[in-house]
Every structure is written in C-alpha cells, then in structure tokens.
Design an enzyme around this catalytic site. Structure first.
Site, PDB file in Angstrom:
ATOM      1  N   ARG A 113     -61.963  47.075 -49.943  1.00 28.01           N
ATOM      2  CA  ARG A 113     -62.291  47.960 -48.998  1.00 28.01           C
ATOM      3  C   ARG A 113     -60.668  49.172 -49.400  1.00 28.01           C
ATOM      4  O   ARG A 113     -60.553  50.695 -48.502  1.00 28.01           O
ATOM      5  CB  ARG A 113     -61.531  47.211 -47.900  1.00 28.01           C
ATOM      6  CG  ARG A 113     -61.631  47.599 -46.662  1.00 28.01           C
ATOM      7  CD  ARG A 113     -60.696  47.040 -45.435  1.00 28.01           C
ATOM      8  NE  ARG A 113     -60.759  45.723 -45.631  1.00 28.01           N
ATOM      9  CZ  ARG A 113     -59.836  44.397 -45.707  1.00 28.01           C
ATOM     10  NH1 ARG A 113     -58.566  45.255 -45.819  1.00 28.01           N
ATOM     11  NH2 ARG A 113     -59.552  43.698 -45.413  1.00 28.01           N
ATOM     12  N   TYR A 115     -68.143  69.078 -31.346  1.00 31.26           N
ATOM     13  CA  TYR A 115     -68.944  67.657 -31.323  1.00 31.26           C
ATOM     14  C   TYR A 115     -68.322  66.858 -30.277  1.00 31.26           C
ATOM     15  O   TYR A 115     -67.246  65.910 -30.133  1.00 31.26           O
ATOM     16  CB  TYR A 115     -68.978  66.868 -32.197  1.00 31.26           C
ATOM     17  CG  TYR A 115     -69.583  65.772 -32.553  1.00 31.26           C
ATOM     18  CD1 TYR A 115     -71.344  65.761 -32.140  1.00 31.26           C
ATOM     19  CD2 TYR A 115     -69.583  64.552 -33.138  1.00 31.26           C
ATOM     20  CE1 TYR A 115     -71.806  64.591 -32.164  1.00 31.26           C
ATOM     21  CE2 TYR A 115     -70.206  63.303 -33.023  1.00 31.26           C
ATOM     22  CZ  TYR A 115     -71.594  63.370 -32.364  1.00 31.26           C
ATOM     23  OH  TYR A 115     -72.039  62.419 -32.316  1.00 31.26           O
ATOM     24  N   ASP A 162     -62.092  69.999 -38.554  1.00 30.85           N
ATOM     25  CA  ASP A 162     -62.869  69.882 -38.639  1.00 30.85           C
ATOM     26  C   ASP A 162     -63.862  70.546 -39.255  1.00 30.85           C
ATOM     27  O   ASP A 162     -64.169  71.862 -38.385  1.00 30.85           O
ATOM     28  CB  ASP A 162     -63.332  69.112 -37.344  1.00 30.85           C
ATOM     29  CG  ASP A 162     -65.341  67.943 -37.627  1.00 30.85           C
ATOM     30  OD1 ASP A 162     -65.262  68.617 -38.067  1.00 30.85           O
ATOM     31  OD2 ASP A 162     -65.393  68.163 -36.513  1.00 30.85           O
ATOM     32  N   LYS A 191     -72.916  64.891 -43.389  1.00 28.37           N
ATOM     33  CA  LYS A 191     -73.559  67.295 -42.931  1.00 28.37           C
ATOM     34  C   LYS A 191     -74.233  67.704 -44.463  1.00 28.37           C
ATOM     35  O   LYS A 191     -74.716  67.026 -44.915  1.00 28.37           O
ATOM     36  CB  LYS A 191     -73.049  67.303 -41.814  1.00 28.37           C
ATOM     37  CG  LYS A 191     -72.900  66.948 -40.456  1.00 28.37           C
ATOM     38  CD  LYS A 191     -74.026  65.792 -40.107  1.00 28.37           C
ATOM     39  CE  LYS A 191     -74.146  65.418 -38.605  1.00 28.37           C
ATOM     40  NZ  LYS A 191     -73.456  64.362 -38.572  1.00 28.37           N
TER      41      LYS A 191
HETATM   42  O1  P1T Z   1     -71.710  61.578 -37.818  1.00 32.66           O
HETATM   43  P1  P1T Z   1     -70.336  62.086 -38.091  1.00 32.66           P
HETATM   44  O2  P1T Z   1     -70.690  61.652 -39.502  1.00 32.66           O
HETATM   45  O3  P1T Z   1     -70.037  60.360 -37.727  1.00 32.66           O
HETATM   46  O4  P1T Z   1     -69.354  62.522 -37.604  1.00 32.66           O
HETATM   47  C1  P1T Z   1     -69.385  62.992 -36.533  1.00 32.66           C
HETATM   48  C2  P1T Z   1     -69.356  64.288 -36.277  1.00 32.66           C
HETATM   49  C3  P1T Z   1     -67.603  65.075 -36.257  1.00 32.66           C
HETATM   50  N1  P1T Z   1     -67.371  66.388 -36.568  1.00 32.66           N
HETATM   51  C4  P1T Z   1     -68.769  67.091 -36.402  1.00 32.66           C
HETATM   52  C5  P1T Z   1     -68.699  68.449 -36.177  1.00 32.66           C
HETATM   53  C6  P1T Z   1     -69.660  66.455 -36.195  1.00 32.66           C
HETATM   54  O5  P1T Z   1     -71.081  67.756 -35.769  1.00 32.66           O
HETATM   55  C7  P1T Z   1     -69.871  65.276 -36.410  1.00 32.66           C
HETATM   56  C8  P1T Z   1     -71.695  64.690 -36.059  1.00 32.66           C
HETATM   57  N2  P1T Z   1     -72.450  65.696 -35.427  1.00 32.66           N
HETATM   58  C9  P1T Z   1     -73.656  65.419 -35.287  1.00 32.66           C
HETATM   59  C10 P1T Z   1     -74.159  64.181 -34.904  1.00 32.66           C
HETATM   60  C11 P1T Z   1     -74.136  66.222 -34.614  1.00 32.66           C
HETATM   61  O6  P1T Z   1     -75.913  66.271 -34.569  1.00 32.66           O
HETATM   62  O7  P1T Z   1     -73.950  67.486 -34.035  1.00 32.66           O
END
Ligand code: P1T
Length: 384
Positions: free
Chosen positions: A51, A103, A175, A200
């Site tokens: 962890r 987001y 971010d 992403k």
């Molecule tokens: O999905 P996750 O890995 O938990 O990430 C969240 C997140 C945080 N910040 C931004 C700018 C994001 O675009 C996302 C996740 N976004 C999508 C799933 C989307 O389709 O926009």
C-alpha cells in the site's frame, strides 16, 4: 549521464528505470507482491507493504516526477484518488478558489464531499489571474486550477496565478491532465502541486485508470505521502507497469495528437453545422497568447456546439460516428467523442454549466492518432 539533464523523450523512456539488478531485465518487473520479508523487525530494503511502497510503482513515480520537473511523484488508483488526497490537506473552515469550468467529477467531489466537511469553494472565472484577489482571505489555503479546462478549453495563466498564491502563502495545484507534461510543466511556472488523471494521455491506451501528484517541497511531499499511505488509494503493480509501458511513447503520441487536433479544429471551424468551437490554437481564442506562452503546442482536445441542435439532434449526431467512439474519457490513441452534459459533466447543475457554455448541444472530441483522412471523413458523414 545525469538523469536531471535528460530531455523529455529520454526521460519518458528511462527515468526511474534501471535494468533489473537480479536478471538484467530491461523492463521494470511487475512486483506482484503485497508484502516483503524482513530479516528482523525493521530490517528490510525499504519495502514493507505494497500500500505504501512497491518497486514497480516507485519506478513509475520517479518517471512521472522527472517528466514534470518535480522532485517527488505519488501514483494513485485514479485521478479522483489524487484529487481527494490534496483535499485531505485541508481543515474544516478552509477556503478553496477554483475555476468555473472543471471536470464534472472534480466539481462533484468539491461540492458533494468536501463542502460537507466544512470546506468552502469559490468557483470563479479565472481568465484573468487578478480575478482571484478579492476572494482571498486568511482562510484561503488552496487554489485549484485546470488548464486547458474540461470541456470548454479555457486557458488559465499559471504563472500569473502563482505570483498571487505565492505572495499570499496559498498552495497552487494544477490539474495538468488535458495538456500532459509534454505540452506544459506547471511546476516550472510556480505551481506547488501538479495533478494528473494518468488514465488519459500519460497512460495513453485507454486500458488503465490511475492518478498522480507531483511536488517539489519536502514537507508537502511528507504530508501527501502520509495521506497516500494512510488512506490507501494506491494502484497495483500491473497498472504501474502498463503506464510505464505507455509513457515511453508519450512524446510520439502527443505530437500526433497535436497534428491531428489542429487539422480537426481547422476542418470544424468553417463547417456549416458548427456554431462554437473551443481549441486554444485559434488566434481568436480568448487566452491564445497565454496558451502560446505556457504550452508547447495546443493538444488534441476540441469541443464544438452543433448549430440549432436540441438534445435529440445532438444525440443523433453523437451516435453516428464510425471511427470516433462515443465514450467518456480522453487521451487514448483512439479518437473518442463525449457528450458532456449527459456523461462527464452530468453532476454539474444546468444553470452552473450553461454559464460557461456547457450546453446540451456541446460535444467534446478527443482526437486520436488514426489517419487524419479517416477522422475528417467520419466527422463529415456524422455531421451531414
Ligand atoms: O477518471 P480519473 O482518472 O479519476 O480522473 C479524473 C479527472 C480529473 N481531471 C480531469 C481534467 C479529468 O478529465 C478527469 C477525468 N475525466 C474524464 C473521465 C472525462 O472524460 O472527462
């Protein structure tokens, strides 16, 4: 060669990784273990329990830190897990300044989780850094920005905001998901924390959900590592391996995303079915100059609104694509199309999202690295 002096592509391929000392394996092995033998209590090689520490994850964290010009990296089991860890630095009564286009999941964790614990959020138009000044008081502990924003591609001046946060002793967290470290390094512009949805562009193949935080400050790293280990949203070694593999082509993929993104944006700009188009590479984008200054290129994310389309017509168009896939997420090699108001941004109230243009006729394209002729033909047929 000192790793600190390496350029981007070399870091993407090598940083944090050495051939395995036991076998010489070039790729970092998947250390699929939850725990590590100790000779006597406390007598171990720096690994106690997965962890908190795992060698495959550690290699990835070092690579991510190198790509963001940061001292430390922490990988989380999702982007939201990483965001959650930053919020846990705060105390009830603290205030956060953030943008008015985020987001949907970030907006949701702020308003539905952390407001409940007594944190106050100000959602502002951050197109000018000075917009935050009147909201700063002694309770302001964090400025949280996303740039380019999801989904309207607003560009926020990281250096301008950092000057104000530094002068007021406030943390700045950026971010950097939409840009990726290939296009923008917020640390170099004064950010204290860089956050990624590794899911992403960094992962790049739509096969892993992961997040990351990058920091320089020793004390901040200690606090975040404590949260990471105590709360436990850390990813397993298989996922760390997949990202180590994906990251080796980040620079190649990003170049192709940017080239295809520019071609798609240019094609849609004059298309009769398109009303608004959001892409920071256009000279008439409101913060194009800031984008040119802080980004190395403009990326592969393009949002559009369909002229005179109601929800049904927008759904009809979104469902007609053959090469683009209608799906949440972005940043993979394959092109995706997303309908924010019913998918990724469904948790933002209609009146809030419509203020910044997140309307029912908005579609967001994550332009992949397929042949551009096939992508343009697909857009043409879907919009006809
Ligand atoms: O999905 P996750 O890995 O938990 O990430 C969240 C997140 C945080 N910040 C931004 C700018 C994001 O675009 C996302 C996740 N976004 C999508 C799933 C989307 O389709 O926009």
């Amino acid at each position: 060669m000192m790793k600190d002096n390496m350029k981007f592509a070399t870091k993407a391929i090598h940083a944090g990784q050495e051939p395995d000392p036991t076998t010489g394996a070039v790729m970092t092995p998947i250390y699929q273990t939850s725990t590590y033998a100790q000779k006597a209590p406390g007598d171990h090689k720096g690994f106690e329990y997965s962890r908190g520490t795992n060698p495959t994850r550690q290699a990835l964290e070092a690579c991510l830190a190198a790509l963001e010009n940061a001292k430390y990296g922490l990988a989380f089991s999702s982007g939201m897990g990483a965001t959650d860890a930053v919020m846990k630095l705060l105390q009830p009564g603290d205030e956060v300044i953030t943008g008015n286009d985020l987001y949907g999941g970030s907006y949701r964790i702020f308003t539905k989780i952390y407001m409940k614990y007594g944190i106050k959020f100000h959602f502002l138009d951050l197109s000018k850094p000075e917009n935050i000044e009147q909201y700063i008081n002694e309770k302001t502990k964090l400025v949280w920005i996303e740039t380019p924003t999801n989904p309207t591609m607003q560009i926020i001046d990281i250096e301008g905001i950092a000057k104000i946060t530094k002068a007021n002793n406030i943390l700045l967290s950026v971010d950097n998901t939409f840009a990726s470290p290939y296009l923008q390094n917020p640390m170099d512009l004064g950010a204290d924390i860089v956050m990624h949805s590794v899911t992403k562009y960094i992962g790049g193949h739509s096969d892993v959900v992961m997040g990351a935080l990058l920091v320089n400050d020793d004390e901040l790293y200690k606090q975040l590592w404590f949260i990471y280990n105590a709360c436990g949203a850390t990813p397993g070694p298989q996922d760390a391996f997949l990202v180590l593999r994906g990251i080796k082509t980040l620079h190649l993929r990003m170049k192709a995303h940017c080239e295809n993104g520019a071609r798609v944006a240019a094609f849609l700009k004059t298309h009769p079915k398109i009303d608004k188009i959001y892409w920071p590479g256009f000279e008439d984008h409101p913060n194009h100059d800031v984008a040119k200054r802080q980004m190395r290129d403009f990326g592969g994310m393009v949002s559009i609104t369909i002229k005179d389309a109601d929800l049904q017509e927008t759904y009809r168009i979104a469902s007609r694509f053959k090469v683009f896939t209608l799906a949440e997420s972005l940043g993979g090699v394959e092109s995706l199309i997303n309908h924010p108001t019913s998918m990724t941004h469904g948790s933002i109230p209609k009146d809030e999202r419509e203020k910044v243009g997140v309307t029912d006729n908005l579609l967001r394209l994550s332009v992949g690295v397929e042949d551009i002729e096939d992508l343009l033909a697909d857009l043409e047929q879907a919009l006809s």
